[in-house]
Design a protein around this motif. Structure first.
Motif, short mmCIF file in Angstrom:
data_model
loop_
_atom_site.label_atom_id
_atom_site.label_comp_id
_atom_site.label_asym_id
_atom_site.label_seq_id
_atom_site.Cartn_x
_atom_site.Cartn_y
_atom_site.Cartn_z
N THR A 1 0.84 -1.19 0.00
CA THR A 1 0.00 0.00 0.00
C THR A 1 0.88 1.25 0.00
OG1 THR A 1 -0.06 0.11 2.41
CG2 THR A 1 -1.79 -1.22 1.31
N ARG A 2 0.29 2.40 -0.25
CA ARG A 2 1.04 3.66 -0.20
C ARG A 2 1.66 3.87 1.18
NH1 ARG A 2 -3.36 6.82 -0.95
NH2 ARG A 2 -2.30 8.52 0.08
N GLN A 3 0.88 3.55 2.23
CA GLN A 3 1.38 3.72 3.59
C GLN A 3 2.58 2.81 3.86
OE1 GLN A 3 -1.81 3.21 2.75
NE2 GLN A 3 -3.16 4.57 3.88
N ARG A 4 2.47 1.55 3.46
CA ARG A 4 3.57 0.61 3.68
C ARG A 4 4.81 1.02 2.91
NH1 ARG A 4 0.36 -5.22 3.44
NH2 ARG A 4 -0.35 -5.16 5.61
N LEU A 5 4.64 1.47 1.67
CA LEU A 5 5.78 1.90 0.87
C LEU A 5 6.47 3.10 1.52
CD1 LEU A 5 7.53 1.58 -1.64
CD2 LEU A 5 5.89 3.03 -2.86
N LEU A 6 5.70 4.05 1.98
CA LEU A 6 6.26 5.23 2.64
C LEU A 6 7.05 4.82 3.88
CD1 LEU A 6 6.46 8.34 2.86
CD2 LEU A 6 4.33 8.27 4.16
N ILE A 7 6.51 3.94 4.68
CA ILE A 7 7.19 3.47 5.90
C ILE A 7 8.47 2.71 5.54
CG2 ILE A 7 6.98 1.92 7.89
CD1 ILE A 7 3.91 2.70 7.84
N CYS A 8 8.39 1.84 4.53
CA CYS A 8 9.57 1.08 4.10
C CYS A 8 10.68 2.00 3.63
CB CYS A 8 9.20 0.10 2.99
SG CYS A 8 8.21 -1.29 3.55
N ARG A 9 10.32 2.97 2.82
CA ARG A 9 11.33 3.91 2.30
C ARG A 9 11.96 4.73 3.43
NH1 ARG A 9 8.54 5.48 -3.35
NH2 ARG A 9 9.53 3.84 -4.54
N GLU A 10 11.13 5.12 4.38
CA GLU A 10 11.66 5.87 5.52
C GLU A 10 12.63 5.00 6.32
OE1 GLU A 10 12.54 8.87 8.08
OE2 GLU A 10 11.34 9.08 6.27
N LEU A 11 12.23 3.78 6.60
CA LEU A 11 13.08 2.89 7.40
C LEU A 11 14.39 2.58 6.69
CD1 LEU A 11 13.42 1.16 9.95
CD2 LEU A 11 12.32 -0.72 8.70
N GLU A 12 14.33 2.28 5.39
CA GLU A 12 15.56 1.90 4.70
C GLU A 12 16.51 3.08 4.52
OE1 GLU A 12 15.32 0.32 0.72
OE2 GLU A 12 14.07 1.96 0.05
N GLY A 13 16.01 4.30 4.66
CA GLY A 13 16.86 5.48 4.54
C GLY A 13 17.45 5.92 5.86
N ARG A 14 17.17 5.18 6.92
CA ARG A 14 17.64 5.57 8.25
C ARG A 14 18.63 4.55 8.79
NH1 ARG A 14 13.04 8.76 11.30
NH2 ARG A 14 14.68 8.75 12.84
N PRO B 1 15.21 3.29 14.19
CA PRO B 1 14.12 4.00 14.87
C PRO B 1 13.09 3.07 15.48
CG PRO B 1 13.76 4.00 12.52
CD PRO B 1 15.12 3.39 12.74
N ASP B 2 12.38 3.59 16.47
CA ASP B 2 11.22 2.88 17.01
C ASP B 2 9.99 3.33 16.22
OD1 ASP B 2 10.58 5.42 18.02
OD2 ASP B 2 10.93 4.88 20.10
N VAL B 3 8.84 2.76 16.54
CA VAL B 3 7.61 3.07 15.80
C VAL B 3 7.27 4.55 15.91
CG1 VAL B 3 5.11 2.69 15.77
CG2 VAL B 3 6.67 0.74 15.83
N ASP B 4 7.44 5.12 17.08
CA ASP B 4 7.09 6.53 17.26
C ASP B 4 7.94 7.44 16.37
OD1 ASP B 4 5.54 8.61 18.66
OD2 ASP B 4 7.50 9.17 19.51
N ARG B 5 9.24 7.17 16.28
CA ARG B 5 10.10 7.98 15.41
C ARG B 5 9.70 7.82 13.94
NH1 ARG B 5 16.20 7.17 17.70
NH2 ARG B 5 15.91 8.38 19.59
N LEU B 6 9.38 6.59 13.54
CA LEU B 6 8.93 6.38 12.17
C LEU B 6 7.63 7.14 11.90
CD1 LEU B 6 9.66 2.58 11.65
CD2 LEU B 6 10.69 4.49 10.39
N TYR B 7 6.70 7.05 12.84
CA TYR B 7 5.42 7.74 12.70
C TYR B 7 5.63 9.25 12.54
CZ TYR B 7 0.99 9.84 14.03
OH TYR B 7 -0.14 10.61 14.07
N ARG B 8 6.45 9.84 13.42
CA ARG B 8 6.71 11.28 13.34
C ARG B 8 7.40 11.67 12.04
NH1 ARG B 8 10.13 12.53 17.79
NH2 ARG B 8 10.15 10.39 18.43
N ALA B 9 8.20 10.76 11.48
CA ALA B 9 8.90 11.05 10.23
C ALA B 9 7.98 11.01 9.02
CB ALA B 9 10.05 10.07 10.04
#
Length: 150
Positions: free
Chosen positions: A22-35, A39-47
């Motif tokens: 999904t768009r949400q999953r892709l956004l989260i994956c891209r954020e995580l792989e760029g860090r 991060p914990d879930v809260d940091r990912l959420y805020r990002a």
């Protein structure tokens, strides 16, 4: 340094795991792989929240659980009650600073080929988890500086 996946590669990985991308999953994956701060879930959420206003922290939790179950991300450590995540699922270890919570990657070579070979002789190794903990160089330097100022 880990090479970033394309959308097509993420889609293939998700489909192979029986998941929908999904768009949400892709956004989260891209954020995580760029860090690299694990991060914990809260940091990912805020990002990701500024880029997708309708996303919820619950969506991030569910996505991280799905990624972990599918082998697309690792739960690295729980530090002070917070699970931390890593998109790098290649064999490597981690060093956790017990003072500041920083987690650094350790190369596969530094975790000991002998231990991996020993485990492989016992059965099929799917994942190697090595977590060293102590005090990082920055916290040690700050403590030395405080002692000198006292």
């Amino acid at each position: 340094m880990m090479k970033r996946k394309t959308t097509a590669q993420w889609r293939t990985a998700f489909n192979s795991a029986g998941l929908r991308l999904t768009r949400q999953r892709l956004l989260i994956c891209r954020e995580l792989e760029g860090r690299y701060d694990h991060p914990d879930v809260d940091r990912l959420y805020r990002a990701v929240k500024p880029r997708m206003k309708q996303i919820s922290v619950f969506t991030v939790y569910r996505t991280m659980n799905a990624l972990e179950n599918a082998g697309l991300a690792w739960r690295v450590a729980t530090w002070r009650g917070h699970a931390r995540y890593d998109a790098n699922v290649d064999t490597h270890g981690h060093f956790l600073c017990e003072e500041c919570g920083r987690i650094d990657d350790l190369s596969a070579g530094s975790i000991g080929a002998g231990a991996v070979a020993f485990a492989a002789a016992k059965g099929e190794v799917r994942r190697v988890e090595v977590m060293l903990s102590g005090t990082c160089d920055l916290c040690l330097a700050a403590a030395r500086e405080q002692r000198q100022d006292a």
